[in-house]
Write a protein that holds these residues in place. Structure first.
Motif, mmCIF file in Angstrom:
data_model
loop_
_atom_site.group_PDB
_atom_site.id
_atom_site.type_symbol
_atom_site.label_atom_id
_atom_site.label_comp_id
_atom_site.label_asym_id
_atom_site.label_seq_id
_atom_site.Cartn_x
_atom_site.Cartn_y
_atom_site.Cartn_z
ATOM 1 N N HIS A 202 -7.965 14.405 -0.828
ATOM 2 C CA HIS A 202 -9.428 14.619 -0.347
ATOM 3 C C HIS A 202 -10.069 15.876 -0.661
ATOM 4 O O HIS A 202 -11.443 15.699 -1.165
ATOM 5 C CB HIS A 202 -9.496 14.204 1.367
ATOM 6 N N ARG B 86 1.090 -1.135 -0.127
ATOM 7 C CA ARG B 86 0.093 -0.063 0.115
ATOM 8 C C ARG B 86 0.877 1.281 0.095
ATOM 9 O O ARG B 86 1.904 1.297 0.254
ATOM 10 C CB ARG B 86 -1.226 0.034 1.274
ATOM 11 N N VAL B 87 0.182 2.428 -0.459
ATOM 12 C CA VAL B 87 1.031 3.586 -0.486
ATOM 13 C C VAL B 87 0.230 4.502 0.592
ATOM 14 O O VAL B 87 -0.754 4.768 0.323
ATOM 15 C CB VAL B 87 0.893 4.057 -1.846
ATOM 16 N N GLU B 88 1.103 5.158 1.110
ATOM 17 C CA GLU B 88 0.225 6.126 2.221
ATOM 18 C C GLU B 88 1.130 7.432 1.986
ATOM 19 O O GLU B 88 2.431 7.627 1.863
ATOM 20 C CB GLU B 88 0.476 5.731 3.699
ATOM 21 N N TYR B 89 0.259 8.382 1.700
ATOM 22 C CA TYR B 89 0.605 9.820 1.412
ATOM 23 C C TYR B 89 0.871 10.605 2.788
ATOM 24 O O TYR B 89 0.036 10.326 3.800
ATOM 25 C CB TYR B 89 -0.146 10.357 0.576
ATOM 26 N N ALA B 90 1.729 11.735 2.613
ATOM 27 C CA ALA B 90 1.912 12.489 3.754
ATOM 28 C C ALA B 90 0.725 13.200 4.109
ATOM 29 O O ALA B 90 -0.235 13.414 3.416
ATOM 30 C CB ALA B 90 2.857 13.513 3.666
ATOM 31 N N PRO B 91 0.301 13.471 5.465
ATOM 32 C CA PRO B 91 -1.163 14.013 5.754
ATOM 33 C C PRO B 91 -1.408 15.114 4.900
ATOM 34 O O PRO B 91 -2.736 15.327 4.636
ATOM 35 C CB PRO B 91 -0.796 14.373 7.237
ATOM 36 N N ALA C 171 -2.276 13.848 1.437
ATOM 37 C CA ALA C 171 -3.814 13.125 1.764
ATOM 38 C C ALA C 171 -4.867 14.016 1.779
ATOM 39 O O ALA C 171 -5.969 14.056 0.975
ATOM 40 C CB ALA C 171 -3.712 12.200 2.591
#
Length: 105
Positions: free
Chosen positions: A42, A30-35, A38
């Motif tokens: 959104h 999975r890839v998580e973006y910096a807050p 993200a």
């Protein structure tokens, strides 16, 4: 995706090689973006949804106004010149938008 996998494989292989671990492939799960990234993504998705919703509402209102003016004219209930027709269309548009909760939007 493939370029990311290849880059990660090279980096992990370079780090693991000195301790005798051979790395054949790395696959991110999975890839998580910096807050902040993200949150921006959104906001962009919400803005796109809002724009589509507003376009749908406007289309529906325009269709309703057109139908109303056409039906009133066809039944002989109205005989309007262009200026009067424009005023009626404006007033009906405002009324229909207000009725849908879109007044002032």
């Amino acid at each position: 995706v493939q370029a990311t996998q290849d880059t990660l494989t090279r980096l992990v292989a370079a780090d693991a090689g000195p301790v005798g671990v051979e790395v054949c492939a790395v696959r991110p799960l999975r890839v998580e973006y910096a807050p902040e990234v993200a949150a921006a993504m959104h906001r962009r998705r919400l803005a796109a949804l809002d724009a589509r919703h507003r376009a749908s509402v406007v289309g529906s209102v325009v269709d309703s106004v057109e139908d109303t003016v056409t039906r009133l004219t066809m039944r002989g209930l109205l005989d309007l010149d262009d200026d009067e027709r424009q005023v009626l269309v404006k007033d009906l548009t405002v009324a229909f938008c207000a009725g849908r909760g879109e007044a002032g939007a």
